[in-house]
Design an enzyme around this catalytic site. Structure first.
Site, PDB file in Angstrom:
ATOM      1  NE  ARG A   1      34.599  41.386  39.296  1.00 50.59           N
ATOM      2  CZ  ARG A   1      34.777  40.078  39.165  1.00 50.59           C
ATOM      3  NH1 ARG A   1      35.907  39.507  39.512  1.00 50.59           N
ATOM      4  NH2 ARG A   1      33.827  39.328  38.628  1.00 50.59           N
TER       5      ARG A   1
ATOM      6  CD  GLU B   1      39.765  42.339  34.676  1.00 50.06           C
ATOM      7  OE1 GLU B   1      39.147  41.448  34.072  1.00 50.06           O
ATOM      8  OE2 GLU B   1      40.030  42.278  35.875  1.00 50.06           O
TER       9      GLU B   1
ATOM     10  CG  HIS C   1      39.538  38.186  35.585  1.00 46.76           C
ATOM     11  ND1 HIS C   1      38.668  39.236  35.591  1.00 46.76           N
ATOM     12  CD2 HIS C   1      38.987  37.282  36.440  1.00 46.76           C
ATOM     13  CE1 HIS C   1      37.647  38.986  36.394  1.00 46.76           C
ATOM     14  NE2 HIS C   1      37.831  37.781  36.920  1.00 46.76           N
TER      15      HIS C   1
HETATM   16  N1  LIG Z   1      39.562  36.385  39.996  1.00 46.47           N
HETATM   17  C1  LIG Z   1      38.576  35.602  39.703  1.00 46.47           C
HETATM   18  O1  LIG Z   1      38.545  34.967  38.665  1.00 46.47           O
HETATM   19  C2  LIG Z   1      37.453  35.445  40.673  1.00 46.47           C
HETATM   20  C3  LIG Z   1      36.783  34.200  40.769  1.00 46.47           C
HETATM   21  C4  LIG Z   1      35.715  34.088  41.641  1.00 46.47           C
HETATM   22  C5  LIG Z   1      35.307  35.180  42.381  1.00 46.47           C
HETATM   23  N2  LIG Z   1      35.956  36.357  42.264  1.00 46.47           N
HETATM   24  C6  LIG Z   1      35.558  37.511  43.049  1.00 46.47           C
HETATM   25  O2  LIG Z   1      35.840  37.254  44.417  1.00 46.47           O
HETATM   26  C7  LIG Z   1      34.945  37.956  45.239  1.00 46.47           C
HETATM   27  C8  LIG Z   1      34.480  37.081  46.381  1.00 46.47           C
HETATM   28  O3  LIG Z   1      33.845  35.934  45.906  1.00 46.47           O
HETATM   29  P1  LIG Z   1      33.183  34.903  46.922  1.00 46.47           P
HETATM   30  O4  LIG Z   1      32.705  33.768  46.091  1.00 46.47           O
HETATM   31  O5  LIG Z   1      34.052  34.631  48.064  1.00 46.47           O
HETATM   32  O6  LIG Z   1      31.943  35.756  47.399  1.00 46.47           O
HETATM   33  P2  LIG Z   1      31.143  35.625  48.764  1.00 46.47           P
HETATM   34  O7  LIG Z   1      29.874  36.342  48.567  1.00 46.47           O
HETATM   35  O8  LIG Z   1      31.080  34.212  49.222  1.00 46.47           O
HETATM   36  O9  LIG Z   1      32.033  36.438  49.786  1.00 46.47           O
HETATM   37  C9  LIG Z   1      32.178  37.820  49.759  1.00 46.47           C
HETATM   38  C10 LIG Z   1      32.336  38.279  51.195  1.00 46.47           C
HETATM   39  O10 LIG Z   1      32.657  39.655  51.205  1.00 46.47           O
HETATM   40  C11 LIG Z   1      32.062  40.184  52.354  1.00 46.47           C
HETATM   41  N3  LIG Z   1      31.957  41.628  52.249  1.00 46.47           N
HETATM   42  C12 LIG Z   1      31.059  42.356  51.543  1.00 46.47           C
HETATM   43  N4  LIG Z   1      31.293  43.664  51.740  1.00 46.47           N
HETATM   44  C13 LIG Z   1      32.362  43.755  52.569  1.00 46.47           C
HETATM   45  C14 LIG Z   1      33.066  44.832  53.125  1.00 46.47           C
HETATM   46  N5  LIG Z   1      32.707  46.093  52.867  1.00 46.47           N
HETATM   47  N6  LIG Z   1      34.108  44.565  53.936  1.00 46.47           N
HETATM   48  C15 LIG Z   1      34.457  43.298  54.202  1.00 46.47           C
HETATM   49  N7  LIG Z   1      33.817  42.221  53.709  1.00 46.47           N
HETATM   50  C16 LIG Z   1      32.779  42.453  52.894  1.00 46.47           C
HETATM   51  C17 LIG Z   1      30.725  39.507  52.428  1.00 46.47           C
HETATM   52  O11 LIG Z   1      30.182  39.574  53.728  1.00 46.47           O
HETATM   53  C18 LIG Z   1      31.080  38.094  52.036  1.00 46.47           C
HETATM   54  O12 LIG Z   1      31.353  37.292  53.166  1.00 46.47           O
HETATM   55  C19 LIG Z   1      33.834  38.415  44.279  1.00 46.47           C
HETATM   56  O13 LIG Z   1      34.030  39.782  43.986  1.00 46.47           O
HETATM   57  C20 LIG Z   1      34.061  37.675  43.018  1.00 46.47           C
HETATM   58  O14 LIG Z   1      33.667  38.372  41.895  1.00 46.47           O
HETATM   59  C21 LIG Z   1      37.021  36.518  41.428  1.00 46.47           C
HETATM   60  O1  LIG Z   2      33.515  36.780  39.572  1.00 43.00           O
HETATM   61  C1  LIG Z   2      33.916  35.742  39.064  1.00 43.00           C
HETATM   62  O2  LIG Z   2      33.240  34.695  39.038  1.00 43.00           O
HETATM   63  C2  LIG Z   2      35.272  35.714  38.485  1.00 43.00           C
HETATM   64  O3  LIG Z   2      35.816  36.977  38.417  1.00 43.00           O
HETATM   65  C3  LIG Z   2      35.382  34.966  37.230  1.00 43.00           C
HETATM   66  O4  LIG Z   2      35.164  35.769  36.113  1.00 43.00           O
HETATM   67  P1  LIG Z   2      35.198  35.111  34.657  1.00 43.00           P
HETATM   68  O5  LIG Z   2      34.001  34.248  34.542  1.00 43.00           O
HETATM   69  O6  LIG Z   2      35.187  36.225  33.700  1.00 43.00           O
HETATM   70  O7  LIG Z   2      36.462  34.297  34.601  1.00 43.00           O
END
Ligand SMILES: NC(=O)c1ccc[n+]([C@@H]2O[C@H](COP(=O)([O-])OP(=O)(O)OC[C@H]3O[C@@H](n4cnc5c(N)ncnc54)[C@H](O)[C@@H]3O)[C@@H](O)[C@H]2O)c1
Ligand SMILES: O=C(O)[C@H](O)COP(=O)(O)O
Length: 531
Positions: free
Chosen positions: A232, A261, A279
């Site tokens: 994020r 965004e 993204h």
């Molecule tokens: N770019 C994209 O399109 C995309 C896609 C999927 C997910 N994401 C983002 O990726 C991130 C992680 O997703 P995920 O599925 O691995 O989630 P998840 O919940 O499996 O993992 C997140 C981890 O972060 C840890 N965490 C929370 N606070 C913390 C801190 N202060 N310091 C260190 N670690 C901490 C948690 O303990 C957890 O293990 C989310 O923010 C999600 O929105 C982005």
């Molecule tokens: O948090 C997520 O799941 C990702 O950031 C994906 O976001 P999107 O669905 O807008 O692609």
């Protein structure tokens, strides 16, 4: 018929279980402004979003019939969760549907950045053949710092290990056993800053993670550091990143996400040391189908069976768990209802005790039921499992929970004590094997009754003839006694009578009863339903 609106682009194939379902009507209406959504949201029961549409308090205020906001993805930072919770609206997400895609995109970013692929591609398309300028870096034997070792963070770590990278990880929830098993070294944020050649962040955006990677962090970093953010915008402080790159404190960055965004023509997207994607982490055919299938099926399950698998703002609930806890669920709501009706003024504190077997269970659902029972008297049906604790807090009432697996006379025992400055009242209840839910204590009186819809609780002196007089008065008012329980401290002392009656007692009936000599107080208790 339940109405669902989909406001961000989502795989229609993945939504098929919902669109084909005869109980659901699905409208796909993407790209709406806030005011356009406000104008139509009140006719919908469920709302599906990705990350584009911001679900704000004015939208939630207008959503008079909305029960569920479903996020087809992981991050819920575009939804005002606190406000949704206060409104009693359930928020769910699809936590693992896009894990692989985001993991692979993170690897693509690391590799593209390490080998200058976007720049080399652009240069070649511009007609150049510059092999020296785009010399890259190997991942082999380099150290990757992973901040946030959850689904995606650990997925990236695993793939990076196959490239021969050493992994340092920071995550408060990463146990030393798991780290050992996964051959990952646990490290602090500072250790990662000081030692890593590559860093990838995979935490949610929260007040704690906002700016987790900041100027101070970059001051400690190695000058060859290459850093990526596919989680994020804002976890890496964007101004500090540009400054660190401009001052040569770190080497390069790769960003898929931005504080604002869409990010068009910003200093980040135009920077020569940053590679960017708009993204795209979850933008694969597979991920989009999986997240859509996940939210579609869960919405059906919520409306049909009250099953919630991926709740963001409620305890997990399922038909199975509810079935197992059902006697306690109903008993606890009733205990709350009885308690608040016996307590004359508003409580300032609730003390909840779980004793015996129940203390070993996850009691969050039961606590919320108790609180619902207390609050529904004054706040009505607006109180539900989602907002019960928030509304309690808003009423200025605190709560504390004590759990003790030692038995308290019963194999399980729930006690609710309502407290304010002047007085307190205790209601103890249990589920008796073969007999079902019972109230077994009111203050210091041992009692034993099944809560019924219409009840009278009468404090009186323990003296002969009192029951006969009372029966006569009730009879004169046409009220039949269904059951009667007496509890007393000592012969001839103070006593408590609990009556279940077939109809509600009128004020007149209660006044007539109160005239009986020896009656000290009468509390009418009306439950939403009998147990
Ligand atoms: N770019 C994209 O399109 C995309 C896609 C999927 C997910 N994401 C983002 O990726 C991130 C992680 O997703 P995920 O599925 O691995 O989630 P998840 O919940 O499996 O993992 C997140 C981890 O972060 C840890 N965490 C929370 N606070 C913390 C801190 N202060 N310091 C260190 N670690 C901490 C948690 O303990 C957890 O293990 C989310 O923010 C999600 O929105 C982005
Ligand atoms: O948090 C997520 O799941 C990702 O950031 C994906 O976001 P999107 O669905 O807008 O692609």
């Amino acid at each position: 018929m339940f109405k669902v609106i989909v406001v961000d682009p989502i795989s229609e194939e993945g939504l098929k279980s919902l669109t084909d379902h005869e109980q659901f009507e699905v409208d796909i209406n993407t790209g709406l402004s806030e005011s356009e959504l406000i104008n139509i949201i009140d006719s919908y029961d469920a709302l599906i979003v990705r990350s584009q549409t911001q679900i704000t308090p004015p939208i939630l205020d207008a959503a008079k019939n909305l029960r569920v906001v479903a996020r087809a993805g992981v991050g819920v930072d575009n939804i005002d969760i606190n406000y949704a919770t206060k409104q009693g609206i359930l928020v769910i997400n699809a936590p693992d549907g896009n894990t692989i895609s985001a993991t692979e995109h993170s690897m693509a970013m690391i590799l593209s950045m390490a080998r200058n692929i976007p720049e080399a591609h652009r240069s070649l398309q511009d007609g150049n053949w510059d092999r020296k300028k785009y010399r890259g870096t190997e991942l082999y034997k380099k150290t990757l710092g992973v901040i946030g070792a959850g689904r995606i963070g650990l997925g990236v770590a695993k793939r990076a290990q196959s490239f021969g990278m050493n992994i340092l990880a920071f995550d408060p929830y990463l146990s030393s056993d798991d780290a050992k098993r996964l051959e990952i070294t646990r490290a602090t944020v500072d250790e990662i800053a000081e030692q890593a050649d590559f860093i990838t962040v995979h935490t949610p955006l929260t007040p704690k993670t906002k700016g987790l990677v900041n100027e101070d962090f970059f001051n400690k970093a190695k000058p060859n550091l290459q850093i990526i953010n596919v989680a994020r915008g804002g976890i890496i402080d964007e101004d500090a990143l540009i400054k660190a790159l401009d001052e040569g404190k770190i080497e390069k960055a790769a960003l898929d996400v931005f504080t604002e965004e869409p990010a068009n023509n910003t200093p980040l997207t135009q920077h020569e040391k940053i590679i960017v994607t708009p993204h795209l982490g979850a933008s694969t055919i597979e991920a989009q189908e999986k997240v859509a299938v996940s939210v579609a099926n869960e919405i059906i399950d919520i409306f049909e069976n009250n099953n919630v698998l991926h709740a963001v703002n409620a305890p997990q609930m399922s038909g199975e768990v509810e079935e197992e806890l059902r006697p306690f669920v109903e008993l606890s709501r009733t205990t709350g209802e009885v308690g608040i009706q016996l307590f004359e003024k508003g409580p300032r504190e609730l003390k909840i005790k779980y004793h015996g077997e129940i203390a070993l269970d996850d009691t969050s659902l039961i606590t919320r039921q108790l609180v619902m029972g207390v609050l529904q008297q004054d706040l009505g049906d607006h109180v539900n499992l989602i907002n019960a604790l928030v509304l309690l807090n808003e009423q200025g009432v605190t709560y504390q929970i004590e759990k003790n697996s030692k038995k308290y006379g019963f194999s399980n025992y729930i006690e609710l004590e309502l407290v304010n400055k002047e007085h307190s009242i205790k209601i103890g209840s249990t589920v008796l094997n073969g007999y079902g839910p019972r109230i077994v204590r009111i203050n210091d009186y041992p009692v034993d009754f099944k809560p019924e819809k219409h009840m009278l609780l009468i404090h009186h002196n323990d003296q002969p003839g009192i029951v006969g007089k009372m029966g006569q008065i009730l009879g004169e008012h046409g009220i039949n006694i269904a059951s009667m329980h007496l509890g007393r401290h000592s012969i001839g002392g103070e006593a408590l009578m609990v009556l279940s009656i077939d109809d509600e007692a009128s004020e007149e009936t209660i006044a007539d009863l109160f005239a009986i000599e020896g009656f000290q107080s009468i509390n009418k208790v009306e439950l939403n339903q009998s147990l």
